[in-house]
Design a protein around this motif. Structure first.
Motif, PDB file in Angstrom:
ATOM      1  N   ALA A 199      21.175  33.479  98.721  1.00 32.89           N
ATOM      2  CA  ALA A 199      21.052  31.980  98.564  1.00 32.89           C
ATOM      3  C   ALA A 199      21.988  31.598  97.204  1.00 32.89           C
ATOM      4  O   ALA A 199      22.632  30.664  97.402  1.00 32.89           O
ATOM      5  CB  ALA A 199      19.709  31.712  97.957  1.00 32.89           C
ATOM      6  N   ALA A 217      25.333  31.313  98.903  1.00 34.31           N
ATOM      7  CA  ALA A 217      25.412  30.243  99.961  1.00 34.31           C
ATOM      8  C   ALA A 217      25.541  28.759  99.271  1.00 34.31           C
ATOM      9  O   ALA A 217      26.163  27.920  99.626  1.00 34.31           O
ATOM     10  CB  ALA A 217      24.148  30.194 100.934  1.00 34.31           C
ATOM     11  N   ASP A 255      28.916  27.944  98.429  1.00 31.89           N
ATOM     12  CA  ASP A 255      29.621  27.565  99.403  1.00 31.89           C
ATOM     13  C   ASP A 255      29.400  26.086 100.022  1.00 31.89           C
ATOM     14  O   ASP A 255      30.321  25.364 100.264  1.00 31.89           O
ATOM     15  CB  ASP A 255      29.459  28.514 100.770  1.00 31.89           C
ATOM     16  CG  ASP A 255      30.403  29.471 100.841  1.00 31.89           C
ATOM     17  OD1 ASP A 255      31.455  29.627  99.767  1.00 31.89           O
ATOM     18  OD2 ASP A 255      30.595  30.317 101.692  1.00 31.89           O
ATOM     19  N   ASP A 256      28.046  25.668 100.091  1.00 26.69           N
ATOM     20  CA  ASP A 256      27.935  24.520 100.815  1.00 26.69           C
ATOM     21  C   ASP A 256      26.384  23.868 100.211  1.00 26.69           C
ATOM     22  O   ASP A 256      25.567  24.387 100.534  1.00 26.69           O
ATOM     23  CB  ASP A 256      27.830  24.479 102.100  1.00 26.69           C
ATOM     24  CG  ASP A 256      27.893  23.306 102.971  1.00 26.69           C
ATOM     25  OD1 ASP A 256      27.326  22.239 102.476  1.00 26.69           O
ATOM     26  OD2 ASP A 256      28.618  23.112 104.082  1.00 26.69           O
ATOM     27  N   GLN A 278      24.871  21.223 100.564  1.00 25.21           N
ATOM     28  CA  GLN A 278      24.099  20.285 101.539  1.00 25.21           C
ATOM     29  C   GLN A 278      23.320  21.267 102.457  1.00 25.21           C
ATOM     30  O   GLN A 278      22.135  21.165 102.531  1.00 25.21           O
ATOM     31  CB  GLN A 278      25.038  19.308 102.227  1.00 25.21           C
ATOM     32  CG  GLN A 278      25.263  18.115 101.516  1.00 25.21           C
ATOM     33  CD  GLN A 278      24.194  17.071 101.671  1.00 25.21           C
ATOM     34  OE1 GLN A 278      23.873  16.796 103.074  1.00 25.21           O
ATOM     35  NE2 GLN A 278      23.792  16.421 100.745  1.00 25.21           N
ATOM     36  N   ALA A 279      24.010  22.294 102.864  1.00 20.42           N
ATOM     37  CA  ALA A 279      23.786  23.056 104.076  1.00 20.42           C
ATOM     38  C   ALA A 279      22.785  23.811 103.275  1.00 20.42           C
ATOM     39  O   ALA A 279      21.703  24.382 104.070  1.00 20.42           O
ATOM     40  CB  ALA A 279      24.990  24.056 104.500  1.00 20.42           C
ATOM     41  N   ALA A 280      22.894  24.484 102.209  1.00 19.36           N
ATOM     42  CA  ALA A 280      21.839  25.327 101.225  1.00 19.36           C
ATOM     43  C   ALA A 280      20.600  24.554 101.262  1.00 19.36           C
ATOM     44  O   ALA A 280      19.584  24.903 101.590  1.00 19.36           O
ATOM     45  CB  ALA A 280      22.321  25.558  99.985  1.00 19.36           C
ATOM     46  N   LEU A 281      20.757  23.143 100.954  1.00 20.09           N
ATOM     47  CA  LEU A 281      19.540  22.242 100.840  1.00 20.09           C
ATOM     48  C   LEU A 281      18.878  22.284 102.130  1.00 20.09           C
ATOM     49  O   LEU A 281      17.434  22.539 102.370  1.00 20.09           O
ATOM     50  CB  LEU A 281      19.847  20.893 100.346  1.00 20.09           C
ATOM     51  CG  LEU A 281      20.042  20.699  98.909  1.00 20.09           C
ATOM     52  CD1 LEU A 281      20.345  19.225  98.648  1.00 20.09           C
ATOM     53  CD2 LEU A 281      18.555  20.880  98.328  1.00 20.09           C
ATOM     54  N   SER A 282      19.510  22.209 103.218  1.00 19.98           N
ATOM     55  CA  SER A 282      19.117  21.969 104.532  1.00 19.98           C
ATOM     56  C   SER A 282      18.341  23.092 105.036  1.00 19.98           C
ATOM     57  O   SER A 282      17.231  23.117 105.935  1.00 19.98           O
ATOM     58  CB  SER A 282      19.976  21.647 105.532  1.00 19.98           C
ATOM     59  OG  SER A 282      20.762  22.641 106.063  1.00 19.98           O
ATOM     60  N   VAL A 283      18.571  24.725 104.773  1.00 13.47           N
ATOM     61  CA  VAL A 283      17.736  25.273 105.022  1.00 13.47           C
ATOM     62  C   VAL A 283      16.757  26.056 103.999  1.00 13.47           C
ATOM     63  O   VAL A 283      15.920  26.948 104.309  1.00 13.47           O
ATOM     64  CB  VAL A 283      18.722  26.859 105.299  1.00 13.47           C
ATOM     65  CG1 VAL A 283      19.806  26.698 106.201  1.00 13.47           C
ATOM     66  CG2 VAL A 283      19.397  27.397 104.070  1.00 13.47           C
ATOM     67  N   GLY A 284      16.650  25.114 103.034  1.00 14.39           N
ATOM     68  CA  GLY A 284      15.275  25.227 102.272  1.00 14.39           C
ATOM     69  C   GLY A 284      15.628  26.017 101.097  1.00 14.39           C
ATOM     70  O   GLY A 284      14.728  26.440 100.400  1.00 14.39           O
ATOM     71  N   ILE A 285      16.777  25.928 100.635  1.00 15.71           N
ATOM     72  CA  ILE A 285      17.010  26.872  99.496  1.00 15.71           C
ATOM     73  C   ILE A 285      16.969  25.685  98.343  1.00 15.71           C
ATOM     74  O   ILE A 285      17.476  24.439  98.306  1.00 15.71           O
ATOM     75  CB  ILE A 285      18.646  27.398  99.412  1.00 15.71           C
ATOM     76  CG1 ILE A 285      18.726  28.334 100.307  1.00 15.71           C
ATOM     77  CG2 ILE A 285      18.706  27.882  97.899  1.00 15.71           C
ATOM     78  CD1 ILE A 285      20.011  28.865 100.482  1.00 15.71           C
ATOM     79  N   SER A 286      16.171  26.052  97.163  1.00 13.69           N
ATOM     80  CA  SER A 286      15.962  25.147  96.240  1.00 13.69           C
ATOM     81  C   SER A 286      17.012  25.167  95.085  1.00 13.69           C
ATOM     82  O   SER A 286      17.033  26.275  94.673  1.00 13.69           O
ATOM     83  CB  SER A 286      14.378  25.123  96.045  1.00 13.69           C
ATOM     84  OG  SER A 286      14.333  25.129  94.130  1.00 13.69           O
TER      85      SER A 286
END
Lengths: 317, 297
Positions: free
Chosen positions: A189, A192, A195-196, A198-206
């Motif tokens: 995480a 991740a 790297d990105d 927004q994408a990290a937020l979108s998969v639920g990484i807080s």
């Protein structure tokens, strides 16, 4: 002159290989500490694009807390645990009070905020523990203080046991961090997020959890370097300087690269020692260690702006 | 149904939201509604009004398409639902978003992922320096049901996207656009979602690949029972695979209906599919016609 620069140093190296090894060993000791600190920078930078100016003062603060707690009569090992606790609380407070309200602001503002943290910690450290120099509680922590004598090539090599301990602990920490980053859910995480966002937020990484985590890791690193460096140079606010030595490491290794931080740290540590002994002292009157790393980093930057190991920018056309 | 804004609601909004809630004349509609968006308004940066009252509902097990041109508000609608607006300084200022009877506004995106709503963002957004497999594994970040279950789902994703299995060890940044799109959808699947908000999966891909990806979406929908809310510019493809469609135009829903009906609708044909049975129209007619349409909405 040319002889002094290009020939004599190498002749010296081969004439006394045991001394060369001694120099390299001392370079390795400081190098691995630089690498560790640089790792702290890299982790925070990758996960939040913040250049953490406060890393240096965190080293001082961790060391001061450790020594200060011990001075109050707390047993040494419990001091370590308590200091880790303090570093964790610090990470939580920084995330809540400083980072969270500033999410989405330009990078420079977050950088300024870390300068604010630095000044705050200097003040807090002075109020609680006082500004005078202290001695690291090396023996109380069970760190051996003797030295090991080796005789390579018929010469003499002196390894101080506390240096050996520092190298082993730092190496273990580096390896542990690498395993953590590459093999665990949280580590993935963190990478991740680097790297990105927004994408990290979108998969639920807080973001909040990861930030607390990386600042806590930076705190652990600060404690380990604080102990190791404090055992060599005493505990004072001057310890902060070791963190600035990590800056050329970052320029050399690239702000983004974990391998770069490690290799860059070791390289700078060893090269600056070699330069000091074989070129600096005979030709320039010594004390080159304070600036050599920066000049080296500048030269590298001229040719490779992303650093020697900066993460390749992947661009698809 | 009662208007969420109460008496303060303007008449047209009431009418709008009530129109949305009427039962849809489609076979899927006997199923329960998962997601309900009532009359939301979104403002970026405190000044830019992007959505002006969008209402829609996503039934369980369906593929719902959200169609419209550039800047119509498709992406904003999806981000409003998944709560990714905040990091872009956007804000839902009116209306409500209800998932399974529970308001999900102002929640952490992570909480929504745990509830089963995950977004696949426009432009793929894979983690470039992570390998394809690591990318997929990040999708399982919020899961707490153990390694074995995650491994099983990884195999399931590889079954749907055999191409990803071949590329599992390469860095995502070096894979092709189609592979990245598959990777992004696969990553979302790894969270065991109930609803996937899929934003523009056809972007920048060859028609053949678009077909293939939509085919996979359809089979995921049928086999795994995952509902999709699909934002798409490619009206033609979207309406062939979706069950129900909403058409957005400058921040408003201007038309909605079952996909089959929309496909046959002369307006949709003309504006979005580029077909007309009356031959070429004079530009003046088109303009007045469009104007009338907007007022109707």
């Amino acid at each position: 002159m040319l002889n002094d620069i290009f020939v004599a140093p190498f002749v010296d190296m081969f004439a006394a290989p045991d001394f060369l090894m001694q120099v390299l060993w001392e370079g390795l000791v400081s190098g691995i500490l630089y690498a560790l600190i640089a790792l702290g920078f890299v982790l925070i930078y990758r996960s939040s694009r913040i250049f953490n100016f406060a890393q240096g003062i965190m080293v001082v603060f961790a060391a001061l807390t450790l020594v200060g707690l011990h001075a109050m009569g707390v047993p040494a090992w419990i001091c370590i645990l308590l200091t880790l606790g303090v570093m964790f609380v610090l990470a939580v407070v920084i995330e809540r009070v400083v980072l969270r309200p500033l999410v989405g602001q330009p990078d420079i503002i977050l950088f300024m905020a870390t300068i604010g943290i630095t000044l705050f910690l200097i003040g807090l450290g002075e109020i609680i523990f006082g500004g005078e120099n202290k001695v690291m509680i090396t023996e109380e922590l069970g760190i051996p203080t003797g030295s090991v004598l080796l005789e390579p090539f018929g010469g003499l090599l002196i390894l101080e046991q506390k240096d050996i301990t520092a190298v082993i602990v730092a190496a273990l920490l580096v390896v542990g961090l690498l395993i953590f980053l590459n093999k665990t859910r949280m580590g993935r995480a963190i990478r991740a997020l680097g790297d990105d966002h927004q994408a990290a937020l979108s998969v639920g990484i807080s973001l909040q959890t990861i930030w607390v985590l990386v600042w806590f890791i930076a705190g652990i690193i600060a404690l380990v370097t604080g102990i190791a460096w404090g055992a060599r140079a005493g505990v004072s606010f001057a310890l902060e300087v070791i963190a600035y030595k990590a800056l050329p490491v970052l320029m050399l290794g690239g702000l983004e690269s974990i391998t770069g931080a490690i290799i860059g740290g070791l390289m700078i540590g060893m090269l600056e020692k070699l330069f000091e002994i074989y070129w600096g002292q005979p030709l320039l009157g010594g004390n080159t260690e304070t600036w050599f790393a920066f000049v080296l980093a500048l030269i590298v930057l001229l040719f490779r702006p992303q650093g020697l190991f900066g993460e390749r920018i992947i661009e698809r056309v | 149904m009662p208007c969420p804004g109460g008496g303060a609601c303007r008449r047209r909004e009431i009418w709008n939201s009530c129109k949305r809630s009427k039962p849809m004349p489609d076979a899927e509609n006997t199923q329960e509604t998962l997601l309900e968006v009532n009359n939301i308004e979104v403002i970026y940066n405190h000044v830019i009004l992007v959505l002006k009252g969008v209402s829609l509902s996503v039934p369980k097990g369906g593929i719902t398409a959200l169609l419209g041109g550039n800047g119509a508000g498709k992406t904003t609608t999806l981000k409003a639902i998944s709560n990714l607006l905040h990091s872009e300084r956007g804000e839902v200022t009116k209306g409500s978003i209800i998932y399974r009877g529970e308001s999900v506004q102002d929640r952490d995106p992570a909480e929504l992922v745990r509830k089963g709503v995950i977004q696949v963002m426009e432009g793929r957004h894979c983690f470039q320096h992570l390998t394809v497999e690591e990318n997929l594994m990040t999708g399982a970040y919020t899961r707490r049901d153990g390694r074995a279950a995650v491994e099983r789902d990884l195999e399931m994703v590889y079954d749907y996207f055999p191409r990803l299995k071949e590329r599992r060890k390469s860095q995502a940044g070096y894979t092709s656009g189609g592979e990245q799109q598959m990777c992004a959808i696969g990553r979302a699947l790894m969270s065991r979602p109930e609803t996937i908000l899929l934003d523009e999966p056809s972007m920048g891909l060859a028609p053949q690949l678009v077909e293939q990806i939509f085919g996979i979406v359809k089979s995921v929908n049928e086999n795994e029972g995952v509902s999709f809310l699909l934002a798409e510019q490619n009206t033609n493809v979207a309406l062939r695979f979706a069950h129900y469609g909403y058409i957005l135009e400058s921040g408003r829903v201007v038309m909605d209906g079952p996909a089959a009906e929309l496909r046959e609708n002369p307006d949709v044909k003309e504006f979005y599919l580029g077909m007309s049975d009356e031959g070429r129209k004079s530009f003046r007619d088109v303009r007045s016609y469009r104007r009338r349409k907007r007022w109707l909405a």
